[in-house]
Design an enzyme around this catalytic site. Structure first.
Site, mmCIF file in Angstrom:
data_model
loop_
_atom_site.group_PDB
_atom_site.id
_atom_site.type_symbol
_atom_site.label_atom_id
_atom_site.label_comp_id
_atom_site.label_asym_id
_atom_site.label_seq_id
_atom_site.Cartn_x
_atom_site.Cartn_y
_atom_site.Cartn_z
ATOM 1 N N ARG A 17 -3.364 3.646 4.505
ATOM 2 C CA ARG A 17 -2.518 3.178 3.527
ATOM 3 C C ARG A 17 -1.194 2.675 4.061
ATOM 4 N NH1 ARG A 17 -4.308 3.628 -1.564
ATOM 5 N NH2 ARG A 17 -2.052 3.144 -2.340
ATOM 6 N N MET A 67 0.881 -1.255 0.040
ATOM 7 C CA MET A 67 0.147 0.014 0.214
ATOM 8 C C MET A 67 0.927 1.313 0.086
ATOM 9 S SD MET A 67 -3.278 -0.545 0.001
ATOM 10 C CE MET A 67 -4.154 0.530 1.172
ATOM 11 N N CYS A 68 1.188 1.956 1.306
ATOM 12 C CA CYS A 68 1.759 2.957 1.404
ATOM 13 C C CYS A 68 1.109 4.404 0.647
ATOM 14 C CB CYS A 68 3.160 3.003 0.585
ATOM 15 S SG CYS A 68 4.405 1.710 1.453
ATOM 16 N N GLY A 69 1.375 5.544 1.264
ATOM 17 C CA GLY A 69 0.768 6.679 0.865
ATOM 18 C C GLY A 69 1.549 7.863 0.878
#
Length: 299
Positions: free
Chosen positions: A32, A1-3
Protein backbone atom coordinates in the site's frame (compact mmCIF):
# COMPACT_ATOMS: atom_id res chain seq x y z
CA UNK A 1 -2.91 4.30 -1.61
CA UNK A 2 -0.99 4.52 1.71
CA UNK A 3 -1.72 2.31 4.69
CA UNK A 4 -2.28 2.89 8.39
CA UNK A 5 -2.05 0.65 11.42
CA UNK A 6 -2.63 1.43 15.07
CA UNK A 7 -2.64 -0.54 18.29
CA UNK A 8 -3.88 0.42 21.75
CA UNK A 9 -3.21 -2.10 24.52
CA UNK A 10 -5.74 -2.45 27.31
CA UNK A 11 -3.82 -5.31 28.92
CA UNK A 12 -0.59 -3.98 30.48
CA UNK A 13 0.92 -7.46 30.39
CA UNK A 14 1.13 -7.12 26.60
CA UNK A 15 3.12 -3.87 26.64
CA UNK A 16 6.51 -5.60 26.10
CA UNK A 17 4.97 -7.08 22.92
CA UNK A 18 3.74 -3.79 21.44
CA UNK A 19 6.60 -3.36 18.98
CA UNK A 20 6.52 -6.96 17.84
CA UNK A 21 2.78 -6.79 17.23
CA UNK A 22 3.06 -3.49 15.36
CA UNK A 23 5.94 -4.78 13.24
CA UNK A 24 3.78 -7.61 11.96
CA UNK A 25 0.89 -5.26 11.25
CA UNK A 26 3.10 -2.76 9.40
CA UNK A 27 4.80 -5.44 7.28
CA UNK A 28 1.46 -6.47 5.74
CA UNK A 29 0.93 -2.93 4.42
CA UNK A 30 4.08 -2.78 2.24
CA UNK A 31 2.23 -2.89 -1.07
CA UNK A 32 0.00 0.00 0.00
CA UNK A 33 3.00 2.30 0.35
CA UNK A 34 6.56 1.15 -0.40
CA UNK A 35 8.09 4.64 -0.62
CA UNK A 36 8.51 5.54 3.05
CA UNK A 37 7.23 4.61 6.47
CA UNK A 38 7.15 5.79 10.03
CA UNK A 39 5.77 5.00 13.44
CA UNK A 40 5.19 6.51 16.86
CA UNK A 41 5.47 4.51 20.07
CA UNK A 42 4.23 5.61 23.49
CA UNK A 43 6.57 3.96 25.96
CA UNK A 44 8.07 4.79 29.32
CA UNK A 45 8.64 8.38 30.37
CA UNK A 46 10.39 10.20 33.20
CA UNK A 47 8.36 12.61 35.30
CA UNK A 48 9.57 16.16 34.80
CA UNK A 49 11.39 15.31 31.56
CA UNK A 50 10.61 15.56 27.85
CA UNK A 51 11.83 13.36 25.01
CA UNK A 52 12.92 15.18 21.85
CA UNK A 53 13.09 12.99 18.77
CA UNK A 54 15.84 14.37 16.52
CA UNK A 55 16.43 13.12 12.97
CA UNK A 56 19.87 13.53 11.40
CA UNK A 57 19.77 14.68 7.78
CA UNK A 58 23.09 13.05 6.86
CA UNK A 59 24.81 9.75 7.77
CA UNK A 60 27.19 9.40 10.73
CA UNK A 61 25.88 12.39 12.62
CA UNK A 62 27.54 12.69 16.04
CA UNK A 63 24.60 12.42 18.44
CA UNK A 64 26.92 12.00 21.44
CA UNK A 65 28.52 15.36 20.73
CA UNK A 66 25.07 16.98 20.53
CA UNK A 67 24.15 15.41 23.88
CA UNK A 68 27.23 17.08 25.35
CA UNK A 69 26.24 20.46 23.95
CA UNK A 70 22.73 20.06 25.31
CA UNK A 71 24.05 19.08 28.74
CA UNK A 72 26.13 22.24 28.83
CA UNK A 73 23.23 24.41 27.60
CA UNK A 74 20.62 23.12 30.09
CA UNK A 75 23.01 22.69 33.02
CA UNK A 76 22.36 18.99 33.63
CA UNK A 77 23.16 15.65 32.04
CA UNK A 78 21.16 14.89 28.88
CA UNK A 79 20.77 11.25 27.90
CA UNK A 80 20.46 10.15 24.27
CA UNK A 81 19.23 6.86 22.80
CA UNK A 82 20.53 6.54 19.23
CA UNK A 83 18.69 4.40 16.70
CA UNK A 84 20.09 4.69 13.18
CA UNK A 85 19.37 8.24 11.93
CA UNK A 86 17.33 9.23 14.98
CA UNK A 87 18.33 10.25 18.48
CA UNK A 88 15.96 10.46 21.44
CA UNK A 89 17.18 13.14 23.85
CA UNK A 90 15.69 13.27 27.36
CA UNK A 91 15.84 16.80 28.77
CA UNK A 92 14.35 18.47 31.87
CA UNK A 93 10.89 19.74 31.10
CA UNK A 94 11.70 23.29 32.18
CA UNK A 95 14.69 23.32 29.81
CA UNK A 96 12.86 22.16 26.68
CA UNK A 97 12.94 25.54 24.93
CA UNK A 98 16.66 25.95 25.67
CA UNK A 99 17.30 22.48 24.25
CA UNK A 100 15.25 23.26 21.15
CA UNK A 101 17.16 26.46 20.46
CA UNK A 102 20.47 24.61 20.89
CA UNK A 103 19.41 21.94 18.38
CA UNK A 104 17.97 24.43 15.91
CA UNK A 105 21.19 26.48 16.05
CA UNK A 106 23.03 23.56 14.42
CA UNK A 107 21.22 24.28 11.16
CA UNK A 108 20.03 21.90 8.48
CA UNK A 109 21.96 18.86 9.75
CA UNK A 110 19.22 17.88 12.20
CA UNK A 111 15.49 18.30 12.62
CA UNK A 112 13.21 17.86 15.64
CA UNK A 113 10.36 15.61 14.50
CA UNK A 114 8.50 15.13 17.78
CA UNK A 115 8.44 15.79 21.49
CA UNK A 116 6.61 14.28 24.41
CA UNK A 117 6.77 12.75 27.82
CA UNK A 118 6.30 9.26 26.36
CA UNK A 119 6.22 9.60 22.56
CA UNK A 120 9.05 8.62 20.23
CA UNK A 121 8.80 8.99 16.43
CA UNK A 122 10.84 7.22 13.77
CA UNK A 123 10.51 7.58 9.99
CA UNK A 124 12.60 7.07 6.87
CA UNK A 125 12.43 6.37 3.14
CA UNK A 126 12.09 2.69 2.25
CA UNK A 127 9.78 -0.28 2.50
CA UNK A 128 7.79 -0.34 5.74
CA UNK A 129 9.18 -3.70 6.85
CA UNK A 130 12.74 -2.48 6.20
CA UNK A 131 12.15 0.79 8.09
CA UNK A 132 10.70 -1.11 11.06
CA UNK A 133 13.74 -3.41 11.06
CA UNK A 134 16.22 -0.50 10.87
CA UNK A 135 14.79 1.04 14.02
CA UNK A 136 14.22 -2.29 15.83
CA UNK A 137 10.50 -1.69 16.22
CA UNK A 138 9.98 -5.33 17.22
CA UNK A 139 11.98 -4.71 20.44
CA UNK A 140 10.05 -1.63 21.57
CA UNK A 141 7.51 -1.71 24.37
CA UNK A 142 4.70 0.63 25.24
CA UNK A 143 1.00 1.11 25.71
CA UNK A 144 0.05 2.18 22.19
CA UNK A 145 1.41 3.22 18.84
CA UNK A 146 0.50 4.20 15.29
CA UNK A 147 2.29 3.64 11.99
CA UNK A 148 2.00 4.61 8.33
CA UNK A 149 3.14 3.39 4.93
CA UNK A 150 3.34 6.01 2.19
CA UNK A 151 2.91 5.97 -1.55
CA UNK A 152 4.07 9.43 -2.64
CA UNK A 153 1.53 10.11 -5.39
CA UNK A 154 1.51 13.90 -4.95
CA UNK A 155 5.06 14.76 -3.87
CA UNK A 156 8.65 13.56 -3.91
CA UNK A 157 9.78 10.45 -2.08
CA UNK A 158 11.46 12.01 0.95
CA UNK A 159 11.68 11.36 4.66
CA UNK A 160 10.26 14.84 5.25
CA UNK A 161 7.00 13.68 3.70
CA UNK A 162 6.79 10.50 5.76
CA UNK A 163 4.21 10.15 8.53
CA UNK A 164 3.59 10.45 11.49
CA UNK A 165 3.52 14.22 11.84
CA UNK A 166 3.74 15.80 15.28
CA UNK A 167 2.93 19.44 15.99
CA UNK A 168 2.26 19.24 19.73
CA UNK A 169 3.66 17.48 22.77
CA UNK A 170 2.79 13.78 22.76
CA UNK A 171 0.47 14.36 19.77
CA UNK A 172 0.92 12.74 16.37
CA UNK A 173 -1.20 11.89 13.37
CA UNK A 174 -1.17 9.56 10.37
CA UNK A 175 -3.49 10.06 7.43
CA UNK A 176 -4.75 8.16 4.43
CA UNK A 177 -6.38 10.43 1.86
CA UNK A 178 -6.05 13.99 0.61
CA UNK A 179 -7.13 17.40 1.91
CA UNK A 180 -8.24 19.97 -0.67
CA UNK A 181 -8.07 23.10 1.52
CA UNK A 182 -4.76 22.51 3.30
CA UNK A 183 -2.98 25.53 1.77
CA UNK A 184 -5.63 27.99 2.95
CA UNK A 185 -5.73 26.29 6.36
CA UNK A 186 -1.92 26.42 6.61
CA UNK A 187 -1.98 30.19 6.10
CA UNK A 188 -4.69 30.55 8.74
CA UNK A 189 -2.79 28.44 11.28
CA UNK A 190 0.42 30.38 10.67
CA UNK A 191 -1.45 33.51 11.70
CA UNK A 192 -2.20 31.71 14.97
CA UNK A 193 1.52 31.12 15.54
CA UNK A 194 1.98 27.59 14.19
CA UNK A 195 4.91 26.74 11.92
CA UNK A 196 5.31 23.94 9.39
CA UNK A 197 8.35 22.07 8.10
CA UNK A 198 6.83 20.57 4.93
CA UNK A 199 4.15 21.09 2.28
CA UNK A 200 2.42 17.87 3.31
CA UNK A 201 -1.32 18.19 3.94
CA UNK A 202 -1.06 15.74 6.85
CA UNK A 203 1.19 18.12 8.77
CA UNK A 204 -1.52 20.76 8.38
CA UNK A 205 -4.14 18.37 9.77
CA UNK A 206 -1.87 17.64 12.74
CA UNK A 207 -1.34 21.37 13.28
CA UNK A 208 -5.06 22.01 13.13
CA UNK A 209 -5.73 19.48 15.90
CA UNK A 210 -2.91 20.95 18.01
CA UNK A 211 -4.38 24.42 17.60
CA UNK A 212 -7.89 23.29 18.51
CA UNK A 213 -6.58 21.55 21.64
CA UNK A 214 -4.62 24.68 22.59
CA UNK A 215 -7.95 26.54 22.45
CA UNK A 216 -9.40 24.19 25.06
CA UNK A 217 -10.86 21.39 22.94
CA UNK A 218 -10.51 17.80 23.96
CA UNK A 219 -9.10 15.58 21.21
CA UNK A 220 -12.62 14.30 20.56
CA UNK A 221 -13.97 17.84 20.18
CA UNK A 222 -11.05 18.82 17.92
CA UNK A 223 -11.76 15.84 15.66
CA UNK A 224 -15.46 16.76 15.53
CA UNK A 225 -14.60 20.33 14.51
CA UNK A 226 -12.35 19.00 11.76
CA UNK A 227 -15.42 17.59 10.02
CA UNK A 228 -16.52 21.19 9.36
CA UNK A 229 -13.11 22.76 8.78
CA UNK A 230 -11.24 20.15 6.69
CA UNK A 231 -12.26 19.48 3.10
CA UNK A 232 -11.33 16.31 1.27
CA UNK A 233 -11.33 12.61 1.97
CA UNK A 234 -9.38 11.20 4.87
CA UNK A 235 -8.95 8.62 7.55
CA UNK A 236 -7.07 9.91 10.60
CA UNK A 237 -5.47 7.87 13.35
CA UNK A 238 -4.24 10.08 16.18
CA UNK A 239 -2.02 9.35 19.15
CA UNK A 240 -1.83 11.30 22.41
CA UNK A 241 0.01 10.59 25.67
CA UNK A 242 -3.01 8.77 27.08
CA UNK A 243 -5.07 7.80 24.07
CA UNK A 244 -5.71 6.67 20.56
CA UNK A 245 -8.37 8.13 18.22
CA UNK A 246 -9.84 7.36 14.80
CA UNK A 247 -11.90 9.51 12.44
CA UNK A 248 -13.12 9.03 8.86
CA UNK A 249 -14.55 11.82 6.72
CA UNK A 250 -18.32 11.90 6.01
CA UNK A 251 -17.93 10.00 2.74
CA UNK A 252 -15.43 7.45 4.15
CA UNK A 253 -14.08 6.32 0.80
CA UNK A 254 -10.73 5.23 2.24
CA UNK A 255 -10.68 1.66 3.61
CA UNK A 256 -10.60 1.05 7.36
CA UNK A 257 -11.28 -1.80 9.77
CA UNK A 258 -11.07 -2.09 13.55
CA UNK A 259 -10.97 -4.92 16.05
CA UNK A 260 -11.41 -4.94 19.82
CA UNK A 261 -10.82 -7.60 22.45
CA UNK A 262 -10.39 -7.45 26.22
CA UNK A 263 -6.66 -6.99 25.56
CA UNK A 264 -6.44 -4.39 22.78
CA UNK A 265 -8.00 -2.15 20.17
CA UNK A 266 -6.45 -2.36 16.70
CA UNK A 267 -6.84 -0.40 13.47
CA UNK A 268 -5.79 -1.32 9.95
CA UNK A 269 -6.41 -0.05 6.44
CA UNK A 270 -7.17 -3.68 5.63
CA UNK A 271 -8.15 -6.66 7.75
CA UNK A 272 -4.97 -8.53 6.84
CA UNK A 273 -3.05 -6.06 9.04
CA UNK A 274 -5.01 -7.41 12.01
CA UNK A 275 -5.10 -11.08 11.07
CA UNK A 276 -1.92 -12.02 12.97
CA UNK A 277 -2.89 -10.45 16.30
CA UNK A 278 -3.45 -12.80 19.25
CA UNK A 279 -7.10 -13.60 19.86
CA UNK A 280 -8.26 -11.92 16.65
CA UNK A 281 -10.62 -14.82 15.98
CA UNK A 282 -12.64 -13.78 19.04
CA UNK A 283 -12.46 -10.03 18.45
CA UNK A 284 -15.33 -7.71 17.69
CA UNK A 285 -14.44 -6.56 14.16
CA UNK A 286 -16.17 -3.65 12.44
CA UNK A 287 -15.79 -0.87 9.90
CA UNK A 288 -15.64 2.57 11.55
CA UNK A 289 -18.66 4.68 10.65
CA UNK A 290 -18.24 7.88 8.61
CA UNK A 291 -17.95 11.18 10.52
CA UNK A 292 -17.77 9.34 13.85
CA UNK A 293 -15.04 9.86 16.45
CA UNK A 294 -13.66 6.76 18.16
CA UNK A 295 -11.33 7.22 21.12
CA UNK A 296 -9.79 5.09 23.85
CA UNK A 297 -7.77 6.30 26.85
CA UNK A 298 -5.38 4.76 29.36
CA UNK A 299 -6.62 4.59 32.94
Amino acid sequence: MCGIVGLFLKNKALEPELGKMMSGMLATMCDRGPDSAGFAVYGAGDSGHVKLTVRAMSPNFDFASLAGRLSEAVGSSVAVDVRESHGIFTVPEDAEQTARKTIEAIGDDVRIVGSGTRMEIYKEVGRPDAVAKRFHLEKMSGSHGIAHTRMATESAVTTDGAHPFSTGRDQCLVHNGSLSNHNALRRQLKRHGLSFETDNDTEVAAGYLTWRISQGDSLGDALKHSLDDLDGFYTFVVGTEDGFGVLRDPIACKPAVMAETDDYVAFGSEYRALAGLPGIEKAHVWEPKPATVYFWERH
